[in-house]
Design an enzyme around this catalytic site. Sequence first.
Site, short mmCIF file in Angstrom:
data_model
loop_
_atom_site.label_atom_id
_atom_site.label_comp_id
_atom_site.label_asym_id
_atom_site.label_seq_id
_atom_site.Cartn_x
_atom_site.Cartn_y
_atom_site.Cartn_z
N ILE A 165 10.21 -31.26 -41.50
CA ILE A 165 11.08 -32.27 -40.88
C ILE A 165 11.94 -32.84 -42.00
O ILE A 165 11.42 -33.16 -43.08
CB ILE A 165 10.26 -33.41 -40.24
CG1 ILE A 165 9.34 -32.88 -39.14
CG2 ILE A 165 11.19 -34.49 -39.67
CD1 ILE A 165 8.27 -33.88 -38.72
N GLU A 166 13.24 -32.97 -41.77
CA GLU A 166 14.12 -33.51 -42.79
C GLU A 166 15.09 -34.53 -42.22
O GLU A 166 15.52 -34.41 -41.07
CB GLU A 166 14.94 -32.39 -43.46
CG GLU A 166 14.14 -31.48 -44.34
CD GLU A 166 14.97 -30.43 -45.04
OE1 GLU A 166 14.46 -29.83 -46.00
OE2 GLU A 166 16.14 -30.21 -44.64
N SER A 310 21.47 -27.21 -46.57
CA SER A 310 21.33 -26.49 -45.31
C SER A 310 22.69 -26.49 -44.63
O SER A 310 23.59 -27.25 -45.01
CB SER A 310 20.28 -27.16 -44.41
OG SER A 310 18.99 -27.10 -45.00
N HIS A 327 18.30 -16.62 -41.08
CA HIS A 327 17.59 -17.80 -40.57
C HIS A 327 17.28 -18.80 -41.67
O HIS A 327 16.67 -19.83 -41.42
CB HIS A 327 16.29 -17.38 -39.87
CG HIS A 327 15.12 -17.10 -40.78
ND1 HIS A 327 15.20 -16.31 -41.90
CD2 HIS A 327 13.83 -17.53 -40.74
CE1 HIS A 327 14.02 -16.24 -42.49
NE2 HIS A 327 13.17 -16.98 -41.81
N ALA A 329 17.14 -19.24 -46.39
CA ALA A 329 17.40 -18.69 -47.71
C ALA A 329 16.61 -17.41 -47.95
O ALA A 329 17.09 -16.47 -48.58
CB ALA A 329 17.07 -19.72 -48.79
#
Length: 398
Positions: A165-166, A310, A327, A329
Amino acid sequence: MPIQTVMTKGKVPVKIYTDEVESAAFQQLYNLSQLPFIHSHIAVMPDVHCGKGATVGSVIPTAGAIIPAAVGVDIGCGMNALRLSIKAHDLPDNLRSLRLFIEAAIPVGFAMHKQDRARQSTVTALAVGLHSILGKHRKLNTMQKKPYQTWVRQLGTLGGGNHFIELCLDENDDVWVLLHSGSRGIGNVMGEYFIALAKKDMGQHLINLPDKDLAYFSEGAAHYDDYLEAVGWAQDYALANRREMMYLICEALRKKLPKFGITKEAINCHHNYVVREEHFGKSVWITRKGAIRAGEGELGIIPGSMGAKSYIVRGKGNPQSFCSCSHGAGRVMSRSAAKKRFDSDDVDAQTRGIECRKDSGVVDEIPAAYKDIDQVMAHQSDLVEIVHTLRQVLCIKG
């Protein structure tokens, strides 16, 4: 960039959007290209790396058959993103208390809610389909403790590994919530069960495969329709899990942040899944193993590591990639290798300025274990355009 490498040794070409592919991944791609039911070619994204059976970062079109291990055991794993109506200056200067508050609201790792938290409409919609699947495959009931309670109480939970979660800021200092999760324990047992069942159903024909993990169900076979029913349900569960988790996160944030709304830019996309699509004049099953759909004009999410940028992207609908892109790195080293090479001090140095755990428990997710996200993005400029560039200020790992 256009396709960088083409492998032509198999029954179909393998078209790769990078020139950096580890030898083990090349072997897996060759194995896939030997299968008799691959349609047209295999497309490989620039975050490619070795997986179990099928290569992570591969897009596999199949006609008349489906490979459970290519979808994997985290069925429907993917991303959810929301842009909030608040700015960077609305966030507290010290984000530690906010991180701890979100962690208290969202169980991580193997944990689940101590009571039912998912909205009843979500549970009811999922229960009908699951009842049908379990009625045909009762062994699934024995693969988890308290199976009904578990799948209900894991709705709205994160899981472990690379799930996260970010809170992020875009180029305009708008605040975004990003999360990465999948179908949790129930998806895992369904994946494991049907991978094993495919091997059992193939019997002696399994020895003709280049890798036994590529066991498949042929159209019309005993369990072909059952797998499609189960994988479809698990993908729906994963979407619902992300929706429920995002709802709970926003409810938690409303208690700590100034009043905010949610913009129309809301994205919920799978990157481990199978879907029916038409490509090169034929209706086929498209398995995206670590890849997202990037149809023309479609929004998607490409995360970096826990210390890198991102991206919110818009697909270009490139037919050679089967309208797909990376999807994320992609790993450059295994979890065990990362733990041997780095320690918590390295995590601290590589995540400076980001509020996150920096202890030994997240060393396997250190940014250096991943490819350079900017290079990955450069290699897929033919597949997507960048809409927003996000930098995380808070990260919660499972």
